[in-house]
Design an enzyme around this catalytic site. Structure first.
Site, PDB file in Angstrom:
ATOM      1  N   ASN A  14       0.858  -1.179   0.000  1.00  0.00           N
ATOM      2  CA  ASN A  14       0.000   0.000   0.000  1.00  0.00           C
ATOM      3  C   ASN A  14       0.896   1.232   0.000  1.00  0.00           C
ATOM      4  O   ASN A  14       1.496   1.567   1.018  1.00  0.00           O
ATOM      5  CB  ASN A  14      -0.904  -0.032   1.249  1.00  0.00           C
ATOM      6  CG  ASN A  14      -1.811   1.174   1.330  1.00  0.00           C
ATOM      7  OD1 ASN A  14      -1.836   2.006   0.418  1.00  0.00           O
ATOM      8  ND2 ASN A  14      -2.567   1.269   2.410  1.00  0.00           N
ATOM      9  N   TRP A  15       0.972   1.874  -1.166  1.00  0.00           N
ATOM     10  CA  TRP A  15       1.878   3.021  -1.293  1.00  0.00           C
ATOM     11  C   TRP A  15       1.247   4.324  -0.789  1.00  0.00           C
ATOM     12  O   TRP A  15       1.858   5.391  -0.878  1.00  0.00           O
ATOM     13  CB  TRP A  15       2.348   3.155  -2.754  1.00  0.00           C
ATOM     14  CG  TRP A  15       3.404   2.141  -3.123  1.00  0.00           C
ATOM     15  CD1 TRP A  15       4.022   1.276  -2.258  1.00  0.00           C
ATOM     16  CD2 TRP A  15       3.962   1.879  -4.413  1.00  0.00           C
ATOM     17  NE1 TRP A  15       4.930   0.495  -2.942  1.00  0.00           N
ATOM     18  CE2 TRP A  15       4.916   0.846  -4.262  1.00  0.00           C
ATOM     19  CE3 TRP A  15       3.757   2.409  -5.686  1.00  0.00           C
ATOM     20  CZ2 TRP A  15       5.653   0.335  -5.330  1.00  0.00           C
ATOM     21  CZ3 TRP A  15       4.489   1.904  -6.754  1.00  0.00           C
ATOM     22  CH2 TRP A  15       5.433   0.875  -6.579  1.00  0.00           C
ATOM     23  N   LYS A  16       0.015   4.242  -0.342  1.00  0.00           N
ATOM     24  CA  LYS A  16      -0.680   5.409   0.252  1.00  0.00           C
ATOM     25  C   LYS A  16      -0.488   6.645  -0.629  1.00  0.00           C
ATOM     26  O   LYS A  16      -0.524   6.535  -1.854  1.00  0.00           O
ATOM     27  CB  LYS A  16      -0.192   5.604   1.693  1.00  0.00           C
ATOM     28  CG  LYS A  16      -0.334   4.304   2.506  1.00  0.00           C
ATOM     29  CD  LYS A  16      -0.164   4.476   3.977  1.00  0.00           C
ATOM     30  CE  LYS A  16      -0.352   3.112   4.670  1.00  0.00           C
ATOM     31  NZ  LYS A  16      -0.276   3.188   6.117  1.00  0.00           N
ATOM     32  N   GLU A 102      -6.962   4.818   7.722  1.00  0.00           N
ATOM     33  CA  GLU A 102      -6.669   6.230   7.440  1.00  0.00           C
ATOM     34  C   GLU A 102      -7.866   6.910   6.754  1.00  0.00           C
ATOM     35  O   GLU A 102      -8.108   8.094   6.968  1.00  0.00           O
ATOM     36  CB  GLU A 102      -5.391   6.324   6.589  1.00  0.00           C
ATOM     37  CG  GLU A 102      -4.154   6.056   7.445  1.00  0.00           C
ATOM     38  CD  GLU A 102      -3.010   5.374   6.742  1.00  0.00           C
ATOM     39  OE1 GLU A 102      -3.004   5.304   5.507  1.00  0.00           O
ATOM     40  OE2 GLU A 102      -2.107   4.876   7.451  1.00  0.00           O
ATOM     41  N   GLY A 241       2.887  -1.171   4.359  1.00  0.00           N
ATOM     42  CA  GLY A 241       2.930   0.254   4.036  1.00  0.00           C
ATOM     43  C   GLY A 241       4.361   0.703   3.806  1.00  0.00           C
ATOM     44  O   GLY A 241       4.960   0.449   2.754  1.00  0.00           O
ATOM     45  N   GLY A 242       4.935   1.341   4.808  1.00  0.00           N
ATOM     46  CA  GLY A 242       6.267   1.952   4.706  1.00  0.00           C
ATOM     47  C   GLY A 242       7.326   1.074   4.048  1.00  0.00           C
ATOM     48  O   GLY A 242       8.056   1.537   3.159  1.00  0.00           O
TER      49      GLY A 242
END
Ligand code: 13P
Length: 258
Positions: A14-16, A102, A241-242
């Site tokens: 998930n590159w947000k 989020e 994520g990160g």
């Protein structure tokens, strides 16, 4: 001792809203090269809406699949700023993250909305919803986690018909572990996954859960801790994520979990 889970594992990046269009394109190309020849499990990247069509073209023919970070529940119409399931499919998406914490926090998305989005995605052939659930810190500290998970699952998925050829991924993401750098204890994740598994079995039946559902974990996963999650019984993969922003790090995590 935990029994090794033999299901085909999945790892989703998930590159947000972390990368620009140019950075996303660069990373997607690197990912495709890095993962060429990676034949096990499933690898998915979810860039921002702006980059989807471009990344869809880059990933075509390779081992990595494309996912979106959100969707709207209508297929077409006067809905400013929204993107439909059909449009995501056209861009090459197979997976759609729905109800990320989020979005629940910043866009005030609730499970009524999340339900509508899941339903729309399931009604679009070939798309797989990745449904996010998870408790916050206060809920955990007041022993409400199990109730919260059951409640979220019922609100998100209650009453939906899952066809025999459909897949639903439930991502357990304890909100308090996201972006903190420290994942929860694997045993705690396994316990939460068991609750999720039992709840889904009550709702849809054991066979449907076995055949059509995957339960994955997300929250501060990195190459330092992924191994601890790989052998757990009720964990079918990871939502990262990160650590997914760095191609080499994500590759390491993928190798450890799949
Ligand atoms: P981090 O891996 O950065 O904690 O993010 C997890 C997440 O929110 C994935 O959807």
């Amino acid at each position: 001792m935990a029994i090794k889970n033999m299901k085909n594992k999945i790892i989703i990046a998930n590159w947000k809203m972390q990368l620009s269009l140019a950075e996303t394109v660069r990373s997607a190309k690197k990912m495709k090269t890095k993962f060429s020849g990676f034949k096990k499990g499933k690898v998915v990247i979810c860039p921002n809406f702006l980059s989807l069509a471009e990344v869809g073209k880059i990933l075509k023919g390779g081992p990595i699949e494309l996912g979106a970070q959100d969707v709207f529940w209508e297929s077409k119409g006067a809905y400013t700023g929204e993107v439909s399931p059909e449009m995501l499919k056209e861009a090459g998406c197979r997976y759609v993250i729905i109800g990320h914490s989020e979005r629940r926090k910043y866009q005030l998305e609730n499970y009524e909305i999340i339900y509508k989005k899941i339903k729309a995605v399931l009604n679009t052939e070939g798309l797989v919803p990745v449904v996010c659930i998870g408790e916050n810190w206060d809920e955990r500290m007041t022993d409400k986690r199990d109730f919260i998970l059951v409640d979220q699952l019922q609100k998100a998925l209650g009453g939906l018909d899952i066809m025999s050829d459909q897949t639903v991924i439930v991502a357990y993401e304890p909100i308090w572990a996201i972006g903190t750098g420290s994942a929860i204890e694997p045993a705690e994740a396994e316990y939460a996954h068991k609750i999720i598994h039992l709840t889904l079995s009550d709702m849809f039946g054991i066979e449907t859960v076995k055949r059509n559902f995957k339960i994955i974990y997300g929250g501060s996963i990195s190459s330092k801790n992924a191994q601890e999650f790989s052998g757990l019984e009720n964990i079918d993969g990871l939502l990262v994520g990160g650590a997914s922003l760095n191609v080499d790090e994500f590759f390491k995590v993928a190798k450890l979990i799949i």
